[in-house]
Design a protein around this motif. Structure first.
Motif, PDB file in Angstrom:
ATOM      1  N   ALA A 109       0.779  -0.928  -0.289  1.00  0.00           N
ATOM      2  CA  ALA A 109       0.127  -0.118  -0.016  1.00  0.00           C
ATOM      3  C   ALA A 109       1.110   1.282   0.079  1.00  0.00           C
ATOM      4  O   ALA A 109       0.771   2.133  -0.630  1.00  0.00           O
ATOM      5  CB  ALA A 109      -0.965  -0.338   0.992  1.00  0.00           C
ATOM      6  N   PHE A 110       1.908   1.118   0.965  1.00  0.00           N
ATOM      7  CA  PHE A 110       3.081   2.449   0.945  1.00  0.00           C
ATOM      8  C   PHE A 110       3.685   2.428  -0.795  1.00  0.00           C
ATOM      9  O   PHE A 110       3.886   3.680  -1.047  1.00  0.00           O
ATOM     10  CB  PHE A 110       3.647   1.824   2.112  1.00  0.00           C
ATOM     11  N   ASP A 111       3.824   1.540  -0.597  1.00  0.00           N
ATOM     12  CA  ASP A 111       4.275   1.261  -2.481  1.00  0.00           C
ATOM     13  C   ASP A 111       3.325   2.104  -3.657  1.00  0.00           C
ATOM     14  O   ASP A 111       3.821   3.327  -4.179  1.00  0.00           O
ATOM     15  CB  ASP A 111       5.008  -0.172  -2.632  1.00  0.00           C
ATOM     16  N   ARG A 112       2.171   1.563  -3.977  1.00  0.00           N
ATOM     17  CA  ARG A 112       1.527   2.397  -4.487  1.00  0.00           C
ATOM     18  C   ARG A 112       1.125   3.981  -4.033  1.00  0.00           C
ATOM     19  O   ARG A 112       0.468   4.555  -5.456  1.00  0.00           O
ATOM     20  CB  ARG A 112      -0.104   1.964  -4.158  1.00  0.00           C
ATOM     21  N   LEU A 113       1.021   4.094  -3.063  1.00  0.00           N
ATOM     22  CA  LEU A 113       0.876   5.101  -2.735  1.00  0.00           C
ATOM     23  C   LEU A 113       2.086   6.930  -2.666  1.00  0.00           C
ATOM     24  O   LEU A 113       1.659   7.527  -2.414  1.00  0.00           O
ATOM     25  CB  LEU A 113       0.114   5.234  -1.532  1.00  0.00           C
ATOM     26  N   TYR A 114       2.986   5.903  -2.843  1.00  0.00           N
ATOM     27  CA  TYR A 114       4.494   7.194  -2.224  1.00  0.00           C
ATOM     28  C   TYR A 114       5.561   6.504  -3.147  1.00  0.00           C
ATOM     29  O   TYR A 114       6.170   7.100  -3.210  1.00  0.00           O
ATOM     30  CB  TYR A 114       4.859   7.084  -1.117  1.00  0.00           C
ATOM     31  N   LEU A 115       5.060   5.574  -3.754  1.00  0.00           N
ATOM     32  CA  LEU A 115       6.729   5.331  -4.273  1.00  0.00           C
ATOM     33  C   LEU A 115       6.637   5.762  -5.650  1.00  0.00           C
ATOM     34  O   LEU A 115       5.782   4.977  -6.805  1.00  0.00           O
ATOM     35  CB  LEU A 115       7.284   4.451  -3.608  1.00  0.00           C
ATOM     36  N   THR A 116       7.549   6.663  -6.707  1.00  0.00           N
ATOM     37  CA  THR A 116       6.991   7.100  -7.940  1.00  0.00           C
ATOM     38  C   THR A 116       8.293   6.033  -8.293  1.00  0.00           C
ATOM     39  O   THR A 116       8.859   5.640  -8.022  1.00  0.00           O
ATOM     40  CB  THR A 116       8.083   8.395  -7.693  1.00  0.00           C
ATOM     41  N   PRO A 117       8.277   5.973  -9.544  1.00  0.00           N
ATOM     42  CA  PRO A 117       9.043   5.045 -10.758  1.00  0.00           C
ATOM     43  C   PRO A 117      10.350   5.346 -10.774  1.00  0.00           C
ATOM     44  O   PRO A 117      11.247   4.432 -10.313  1.00  0.00           O
ATOM     45  CB  PRO A 117       8.754   5.614 -12.191  1.00  0.00           C
ATOM     46  N   GLY A 118      11.270   6.829  -9.565  1.00  0.00           N
ATOM     47  CA  GLY A 118      12.171   7.066  -9.947  1.00  0.00           C
ATOM     48  C   GLY A 118      12.646   6.412  -8.537  1.00  0.00           C
ATOM     49  O   GLY A 118      14.086   5.813  -9.038  1.00  0.00           O
ATOM     50  N   LEU A 119      11.511   6.024  -7.666  1.00  0.00           N
ATOM     51  CA  LEU A 119      12.142   6.050  -6.179  1.00  0.00           C
ATOM     52  C   LEU A 119      12.459   4.587  -6.269  1.00  0.00           C
ATOM     53  O   LEU A 119      12.848   3.790  -5.325  1.00  0.00           O
ATOM     54  CB  LEU A 119      11.063   6.155  -5.419  1.00  0.00           C
ATOM     55  N   ARG A 120      11.916   3.698  -7.134  1.00  0.00           N
ATOM     56  CA  ARG A 120      11.447   2.476  -7.594  1.00  0.00           C
ATOM     57  C   ARG A 120      12.638   1.993  -8.379  1.00  0.00           C
ATOM     58  O   ARG A 120      13.302   0.531  -8.049  1.00  0.00           O
ATOM     59  CB  ARG A 120      10.373   1.612  -8.287  1.00  0.00           C
ATOM     60  N   ALA A 121      13.216   2.400  -8.974  1.00  0.00           N
ATOM     61  CA  ALA A 121      14.376   2.642  -9.884  1.00  0.00           C
ATOM     62  C   ALA A 121      15.760   2.128  -8.618  1.00  0.00           C
ATOM     63  O   ALA A 121      16.672   2.065  -8.591  1.00  0.00           O
ATOM     64  CB  ALA A 121      14.665   3.555 -10.698  1.00  0.00           C
ATOM     65  N   GLN A 122      15.294   3.682  -7.652  1.00  0.00           N
ATOM     66  CA  GLN A 122      16.912   3.123  -7.146  1.00  0.00           C
ATOM     67  C   GLN A 122      16.830   2.580  -5.197  1.00  0.00           C
ATOM     68  O   GLN A 122      17.746   2.308  -5.140  1.00  0.00           O
ATOM     69  CB  GLN A 122      16.326   5.316  -5.481  1.00  0.00           C
ATOM     70  N   TRP A 123      15.371   1.743  -4.977  1.00  0.00           N
ATOM     71  CA  TRP A 123      15.404   0.260  -4.370  1.00  0.00           C
ATOM     72  C   TRP A 123      15.913  -0.191  -5.472  1.00  0.00           C
ATOM     73  O   TRP A 123      17.170  -1.135  -5.242  1.00  0.00           O
ATOM     74  CB  TRP A 123      13.963   0.818  -4.189  1.00  0.00           C
ATOM     75  N   LEU A 124      15.735  -1.157  -6.792  1.00  0.00           N
ATOM     76  CA  LEU A 124      16.521  -1.670  -7.423  1.00  0.00           C
ATOM     77  C   LEU A 124      17.770  -1.679  -7.209  1.00  0.00           C
ATOM     78  O   LEU A 124      18.763  -2.447  -7.323  1.00  0.00           O
ATOM     79  CB  LEU A 124      15.413  -1.924  -8.935  1.00  0.00           C
ATOM     80  N   ALA A 125      18.114  -0.512  -7.599  1.00  0.00           N
ATOM     81  CA  ALA A 125      19.722  -0.436  -7.324  1.00  0.00           C
ATOM     82  C   ALA A 125      20.678  -0.119  -5.722  1.00  0.00           C
ATOM     83  O   ALA A 125      21.715  -1.159  -6.183  1.00  0.00           O
ATOM     84  CB  ALA A 125      20.145   0.909  -8.245  1.00  0.00           C
ATOM     85  N   ALA A 126      19.639   0.106  -4.619  1.00  0.00           N
ATOM     86  CA  ALA A 126      20.292   0.166  -3.587  1.00  0.00           C
ATOM     87  C   ALA A 126      20.388  -1.563  -3.553  1.00  0.00           C
ATOM     88  O   ALA A 126      21.010  -1.815  -2.776  1.00  0.00           O
ATOM     89  CB  ALA A 126      19.381   0.560  -2.732  1.00  0.00           C
ATOM     90  N   ARG A 127      19.623  -2.463  -4.503  1.00  0.00           N
ATOM     91  CA  ARG A 127      19.672  -3.399  -3.956  1.00  0.00           C
ATOM     92  C   ARG A 127      20.917  -4.764  -5.120  1.00  0.00           C
ATOM     93  O   ARG A 127      20.746  -5.969  -4.834  1.00  0.00           O
ATOM     94  CB  ARG A 127      18.249  -5.094  -4.096  1.00  0.00           C
ATOM     95  N   GLY A 128      21.077  -4.086  -5.924  1.00  0.00           N
ATOM     96  CA  GLY A 128      22.593  -4.016  -7.004  1.00  0.00           C
ATOM     97  C   GLY A 128      21.169  -5.126  -8.159  1.00  0.00           C
ATOM     98  O   GLY A 128      21.727  -5.704  -8.150  1.00  0.00           O
ATOM     99  N   LEU A 129      19.749  -4.280  -8.215  1.00  0.00           N
ATOM    100  CA  LEU A 129      19.698  -5.465  -9.563  1.00  0.00           C
ATOM    101  C   LEU A 129      19.508  -4.701 -10.337  1.00  0.00           C
ATOM    102  O   LEU A 129      18.975  -3.386 -10.047  1.00  0.00           O
ATOM    103  CB  LEU A 129      17.866  -5.345  -8.574  1.00  0.00           C
TER     104      LEU A 129
END
Length: 193
Positions: A109-129
Motif C-alpha cells: 500500500a505504501f508503494d502504491r501511495l508514495y513510491l514513484t518510478p524514480g524511487l522504485r529504480a533507486q530501490w532496485l539499484a540499492a539492492r544491486g538489481l
C-alpha cells in the motif's frame, strides 16, 4: 369445582412454560454470545496489529484491513484498486508472524501511495538489481517474491519486524543496513507529509 380445574390445568402448564422459556433464553444466549465473541483469527489479527512496529494509520488511512481463517497458499493479499488488505491467519501463527505479514502487505500500500518510478529504480539499484527487473509480478496469481514490489515489501517487513519469518524474496538476501536506512527514511518522510 371450576376453580380446582383451572388451578390444576395451570399447574400442569407451568413446567411446559418453564421449559419453553428456558429454551428461548438459552437460544438467545447462544446467539448473543456468538455475536459478541469474535472468531480466533480476528482476535489474532487484533493482537498482530499491536505487534506492528510501524505507525501505519496516518500513511494508509483510507485502506481497510480484513482478517480471515487460514487459506492454503496465501498469507496476505493487497488489492490496490479497492484499497483493501486481506490477511489469512493460520492456527499456529504467532501474533509476531501475522504482524510480519501485515508489514509486507502495508508496504505494498505504501508503494502504491508514495513510491514513484524514480524511487522504485533507486530501490532496485540499492539492492544491486537491474533496472529492467519487473516491479510487479508477471501474472495475476503469481507470487510477488520474484518482483521488485515483493522484494521491497519483504525488505520493509524485515526492517520493521526483524527476522520473525523467513525472508521470502527471490531477488536477494535480507536488506543490509544501508537498505534498511533507505526504508526508514522513506517511511519517516511519508509520516511527515
Amino acid at each position: 369445582m371450576k376453580r380446582h380445574l383451572l388451578s390444576s390445568a395451570a399447574s400442569s402448564l407451568l413446567p411446559v412454560m418453564f421449559l419453553f422459556c428456558a429454551a428461548q433464553v438459552a437460544a438467545f444466549a447462544r446467539t448473543n454470545h456468538s455475536v459478541q465473541t469474535p472468531p480466533a483469527y480476528e482476535v489474532a489479527g487484533s493482537q498482530a496489529l499491536k505487534e506492528l512496529n510501524w505507525n501505519w494509520q496516518p500513511i494508509i488511512h483510507n485502506w481497510s484491513v480484513r482478517f480471515h481463517a487460514g487459506r492454503q497458499g496465501y498469507l496476505g493479499l493487497t488489492d490496490l484498486q479497492k484499497q483493501r488488505i486481506d490477511i489469512w491467519i493460520r492456527r499456529k501463527q504467532t501474533p509476531q508472524e501475522v504482524a510480519a505479514t501485515l508489514a509486507h502487505e502495508f508496504a505494498h500500500a505504501f508503494d502504491r501511495l508514495y513510491l514513484t518510478p524514480g524511487l522504485r529504480a533507486q530501490w532496485l539499484a540499492a539492492r544491486g538489481l537491474s533496472t529492467n527487473t519487473p516491479w510487479y509480478p508477471q501474472c495475476r496469481d503469481c507470487s510477488d517474491y520474484r518482483s521488485g514490489a515483493g522484494d521491497f515489501a519483504e525488505s520493509v517487513s524485515w526492517t520493521l519486524q526483524g527476522s520473525v519469518m523467513k525472508f521470502r524474496s527471490r531477488l536477494g538476501p535480507p536488506p543490509n543496513i544501508s537498505q534498511q536506512a533507505l526504508i526508514d527514511q522513506w517511511l519517516s518522510s511519508a509520516t511527515r507529509q
